[in-house]
Write a protein that holds these residues in place. Structure first.
Motif: not given
Length: 250
Positions: A165-179
């Motif tokens: 149920r926390l996949q939205p967290v992981m999806k957001a972290l995978w798409n971080s703009m601060r790399n």
């Protein structure tokens, strides 16, 4: 140089630097330095904040742009029309991917700081406490009042990664703009689910690297640093060397 030696060269016996490396798949890695020392959490606290929202609220609830606050600093929200509508899940994803403070302030008001601290504790992060929000007025010296540890952030990341149920967290972290820290020297196509934290003289990055043969939790916390841009490059160099030791492409 082996992994422990590489971590030692980054920390340099400095109590203001902490590192935790934990394997989730592949070669067994368990390395840590100053792992239980409290640090200001900065924007890392946004990870348990979104977890709290997803666990306690209806993620499909709609929020209008006009309901969200303003800031004197850059915000992705400024490109949206006042009538634009977001779901809570979308807002949380934007918050983590761009580290947006007005969204974080709204979500903090929605669930409360005590609930975020309780969420961290459920994940096993008993030294993580949210004590300050993300309005412009809270971004001065008081911004350091929320705290975490490197071990706690590793536990929070593992908790988020394990819960469907926390996949939205992981999806957001995978798409971080601060790399500019953990992913700095790594291949562009490597999935790095991570969150940075930044304040004056402070540079954090906490994430999970998903490789060919290894998945690795990597947490770097630093404060009292004279040049955080250089620290970011040191973090990138260090984790790239570790990744190379694990036999992963760099």
């Amino acid at each position: 140089m082996d992994i422990d030696g590489r971590i030692d060269s980054f920390v340099r016996n400095d109590p203001s630097r902490a590192v935790v490396l934990r394997s989730m798949r592949g070669r067994d890695v368990c390395a840590q330095r100053n792992a239980d020392r409290p640090f200001p959490a900065a924007s890392l606290i946004k990870v348990p904040l979104l977890i709290t929202v997803l666990e306690q609220r209806d993620a499909t609830q709609v929020v209008k742009r006009s309901d969200l606050g303003r800031t004197a600093y850059p915000s992705l929200l400024e490109v949206f029309d006042e009538r634009h509508e977001f779901t809570l899940a979308e807002l949380g994803g934007l918050m983590l991917a761009t580290s947006d403070n007005p969204i974080a302030a709204y979500l903090t008001d929605l669930v409360g700081m005590e609930a975020v601290t309780a969420t961290a504790a459920r994940a096993g992060a008993h030294h993580t406490h949210m004590r300050v929000g993300f309005t412009d007025g809270e971004l001065g010296p008081t911004a350091r009042n929320s705290i975490t540890t490197a071990n706690d952030m590793a536990r929070i990341l593992r908790y988020a990664a394990a819960e469907p149920r926390l996949q939205p967290v992981m999806k957001a972290l995978w798409n971080s703009m601060r790399n500019f820290r953990l992913p700095l020297r790594l291949p562009d196509d490597l999935r790095v689910a991570h969150k940075t934290g930044s304040l004056r003289n402070l540079a954090h990055d906490a994430g999970i690297l998903y490789g060919r043969d290894n998945d690795l939790i990597a947490v770097f916390l630093t404060e009292n640093q004279s040049d955080t841009a250089t620290v970011g490059m040191e973090i990138g160099d260090c984790i790239a060397d570790v990744w190379r030791v694990l036999g992963e492409p760099v």
